[in-house]
Design an enzyme around this catalytic site. Structure first.
Site, PDB file in Angstrom:
ATOM      1  N   ASP A  82       0.859  -1.172   0.000  1.00 47.81           N
ATOM      2  CA  ASP A  82       0.000   0.000   0.000  1.00 47.81           C
ATOM      3  C   ASP A  82       0.908   1.239   0.000  1.00 47.81           C
ATOM      4  O   ASP A  82       2.130   1.136   0.118  1.00 47.81           O
ATOM      5  CB  ASP A  82      -0.973  -0.012   1.196  1.00 47.81           C
ATOM      6  CG  ASP A  82      -2.187   0.895   0.920  1.00 47.81           C
ATOM      7  OD1 ASP A  82      -2.137   1.698  -0.031  1.00 47.81           O
ATOM      8  OD2 ASP A  82      -3.186   0.817   1.657  1.00 47.81           O
TER       9      ASP A  82
HETATM   10  C1  BGC Z   1      -5.027   3.263   0.171  1.00 51.08           C
HETATM   11  C2  BGC Z   1      -5.266   2.237  -0.887  1.00 51.08           C
HETATM   12  C3  BGC Z   1      -5.164   2.863  -2.249  1.00 51.08           C
HETATM   13  C4  BGC Z   1      -3.806   3.505  -2.392  1.00 51.08           C
HETATM   14  C5  BGC Z   1      -3.562   4.114  -3.750  1.00 51.08           C
HETATM   15  C6  BGC Z   1      -3.778   4.080  -0.080  1.00 51.08           C
HETATM   16  O1  BGC Z   1      -3.693   5.151   0.791  1.00 51.08           O
HETATM   17  O2  BGC Z   1      -4.951   2.627   1.419  1.00 51.08           O
HETATM   18  O3  BGC Z   1      -6.500   1.617  -0.702  1.00 51.08           O
HETATM   19  O4  BGC Z   1      -5.393   1.909  -3.251  1.00 51.08           O
HETATM   20  O5  BGC Z   1      -3.702   4.524  -1.416  1.00 51.08           O
HETATM   21  O6  BGC Z   1      -4.320   5.204  -3.986  1.00 51.08           O
END
Ligand code: BGC
Length: 710
Positions: free
Chosen positions: A263
């Protein structure tokens, strides 16, 4: 490309080229960025370097992505195209109801249609991978990301997960209109302690496997292409550097052979978790754990090459990860056509097209939940109706991941009622302030509809709340209106089940509308006026108060269970101030029809290993309108070698019944449905007594008993 060609390509790549494939940057590194989904950071990079990375996050638009792809292929020594990934969570340009609402449809086929429509739009806009579905199970509405989950139940989440993956990917995601799907967040992100986002989790091995991993496993079985790690720890280790989780459980046990991505910034966050020493250590740990792509941190970029050169990391690990990325690019057909379906023409044709607007409306028809109706609903157009509350005319109801949606196109509740019911006598007071004028308008109305709850800025990533009751402003508004007029219908918007016991007691009727998407308010208006018969069911229990959390119908019996539903009993497991059960349980939701269930009948009472029991109920629609009914099957294993939940959802059929129609619904019970993780974590069934229930919701008492004798 053939496998041998991919292998040849990998062989020819330099180590630094390989490392660049393992890095994902957001659009800020390529010029203007309109979408941030995490903290703003700056990395030490040469101006050319971003164009050599393997994948890019959040960029969108056919023309823009074609141009960007050209630049990338020009600058990358082997002209390897980039993967464009984005958060297409509840639609791309057309917003569909948020996932917690989709869970409430109790209709996995609908979930598939929605992600299929989203894929058509997003792939035309040049996006290759959707960071979706989020398959995290959640039992705590303090967590802002409830809105992104399909709810509290492992079985329902698993059905939703596989359907959503199928909707995005189809049979072959290389085809036009399809895209790769990335489930998230592995694992158990929904169990963050105290419902506070980015927090740690503390779970037993049984809870992890039995409840939290079920939906990921189902998505892997459905062929999902990518898995994103979670921000939290499991067993005191950050998920992104957790080898047991990523290699032993995800790859070995579940058989996942696709790409794992961290993530946003999660590789470097293993340092702040206090588990890696520095960027270099974090990079080493994440790579060894099996995280292929480092999203938005410098750890891989600055350290993997030297780790290999210094003999601290085997290059074969890097090769493995790069190969997985090349294979994904190849499956998407990017080596033959690096733009995939990016097309300005198709983008215009599909984005927010009539078909998708219609689907957004139809989806909301099944996701809006009627929780109480003491007779005011449905409305008739001759009544004098007052609609009060700023949410009644707010376009902030598409959900916090409606990143690409043009909010000016969102249909509000006011727009929908005015357009669909122009002859109705409705006065709109789209403000939250209590004024004399408002109270006098409200006082003389036959019915008042109050639009309360949360808009999309109140829920979503990082928006956790310790208090899940209605805001002070909305409580005061409700009470002021209720003081002058008792004929109140409350519509709750939002992305989490709020705790509203007092309001629920007083209001005549209560509707959970969630965040219904671009055209969902048409469905809301049709439900209010009775053109649509509501059929949504709660995908998460609605608690009395925050103190009950986490809560689920699928709980365990204590050694001192409460002997009766109501009232406090000393020296048993209960609260002095609220019941043990929620205000409205999982699976609950009303319609305008009365559907009668017959007693459950079983064709036999003993189940043997390779046999099955057929459990049946006959339903009768006693009303004179058609209805959709989510018929739910629950099972309890009465005694096990480890304690077993008091009920688990094991089957669901969402059926339509015409006015007056009678229909028998059958469920097959097999030994495989009764398996669980025993004390030694073997996935087995055990001989003994079971109870099954078939009914309207998780509190149904319509049951029959059987025995498993293998
Ligand atoms: C979130 C994810 C997301 C990623 C990309 C993160 O902060 O937890 O769910 O896909 O950002 O945008």
């Amino acid at each position: 490309m053939k496998k041998s060609e991919l292998e040849k390509l990998l062989e020819e790549m330099t180590l630094s080229e390989k490392v660049e494939q393992l890095v994902q940057l957001h659009g800020g590194f390529f010029g203007n960025i309109d979408i941030y989904t995490g903290p703003v950071v700056d990395f030490k990079m040469t101006p050319e370097q971003p164009y050599r990375t393997g994948s890019i996050l959040g960029e969108h638009g056919a023309a823009h992505l074609k141009e960007l792809q050209d630049k990338i292929m020009e600058k990358q020594s082997h002209h390897i195209p980039a993967l464009f990934m984005a958060d297409v969570i509840h639609g791309y340009k057309t917003a569909f109801p948020v996932p917690i609402a989709i869970g409430s449809s109790f209709n996995p086929e609908l979930a598939e249609k929605i992600t299929s429509a989203a894929a058509k739009e997003a792939s035309a806009a040049g996006v290759h991978v959707a960071f979706s579905p989020m398959v995290d199970l959640v039992r705590d509405s303090r967590w802002g990301r409830c809105m992104e989950s399909t709810g509290e139940d492992p079985w329902l989440n698993a059905r939703m997960a596989e359907s959503q993956v199928k909707g995005f990917q189809g049979e072959n995601f290389g085809e036009n209109g399809k895209m790769a799907s990335c489930i998230k967040h592995f694992a158990a992100y929904g169990a963050v302690q105290s419902g506070r986002d980015y927090n740690v989790t503390e779970l037993s091995e049984h809870t992890l496997f039995e409840d939290y991993l079920v939906s990921y496993r189902a998505a892997v079985k459905a062929g999902v292409s990518m898995v994103m790690t979670a921000f939290n720890t499991i067993d005191r280790k950050p998920c992104t550097t957790n080898k047991r989780l990523l290699r032993d459980i995800l790859r070995e046990d579940m058989g996942f052979d696709g790409v794992v991505i961290s993530d946003y910034g999660a590789v470097s966050e293993s340092i702040t978790h206090g588990s890696s020493e520095n960027h270099r250590d974090a990079a080493k740990k994440a790579m060894e754990a099996g995280c292929d792509i480092d999203m938005m941190s410098e750890c891989y970029l600055q350290n993997l090459e030297s780790l290999v050169n210094d003999g601290e990391l085997s290059e074969s690990l890097i090769d493995e990860a790069v190969m997985r990325i090349l294979v994904l690019k190849n499956k998407l057909g990017l080596f033959e056509n690096p733009y995939k379906d990016a097309s300005e023409e198709d983008e215009k044709k599909y984005c927010f097209c009539d078909e998708h607007k219609k689907l957004s409306r139809e989806a909301a028809e099944e996701t809006i939940v009627l929780l109480k109706n003491d007779g005011l609903l449905p409305l008739n157009e001759k009544q004098k109706i007052a609609v009060v509350g700023s949410l009644a005319d707010s376009s902030e109801i598409t959900g916090s991941w409606a990143l690409f949606v043009d909010k000016s196109q969102t249909v509000t509740m006011k727009n929908a009622i005015e357009e669909l019911y122009p002859n109705a006598d409705v006065t709109f007071i789209p403000f939250d302030e209590i004024t004399e004028k408002m109270l006098s308008d409200v006082k003389t109305a036959d019915v008042v509809i109050l639009a309360l709850g949360e808009d999309q800025s109140q829920t979503g990533e990082s928006f956790s709340k310790a208090d899940i009751s209605l805001s002070k402003v909305h409580s005061e508004l409700f009470n002021a209106v209720y003081d002058v007029n008792k004929n109140v219908i409350t519509v709750l918007f939002g992305g989490r089940p709020l705790a509203v016991p007092e309001l629920a007691k007083k209001t005549n009727s209560l509707i959970e509308a969630w965040l219904p998407g671009s055209c969902g308010c048409y469905a809301l208006a049709d439900i209010l006026f009775g053109k649509v018969n509501p059929s949504g069911r709660l995908s998460m229990s609605m608690p009395y108060c925050v103190g009950q959390l986490p809560i689920s119908y699928s709980a365990f019996s204590t050694g001192r269970p409460k002997p009766k539903m109501d009232g406090f009993c000393p020296y048993v497991s209960n609260y002095m101030d609220v019941p043990n059960v929620p205000l409205y349980p999982f699976g609950y939701g009303l319609s305008y029809s009365e559907v009668e269930y017959s007693a459950v009948s079983l064709d036999k009472n003993i189940l043997s290993k390779n046999d099955k029991i057929t459990a049946s109920v006959t339903l009768e629609n006693k009303s004179n309108i058609a209805v959709k009914e989510a018929v739910q099957l629950y099972i309890r294993d009465i005694k096990g070698s480890v304690v077993r939940p008091m009920r688990e959802l094991k089957g669901l059929q969402k059926i339509s019944l015409e006015a007056g129609e009678k229909r028998t619904v059958d469920f097959e019970i097999t030994e495989a449905m009764l398996r669980f993780y025993d004390a030694d974590m073997n996935y087995v069934s055990e001989n003994g007594d079971f109870t099954l229930w078939i009914g309207h919701d998780s509190m149904t008492e319509n049951c029959a008993d059987f025995r498993l004798e293998k």
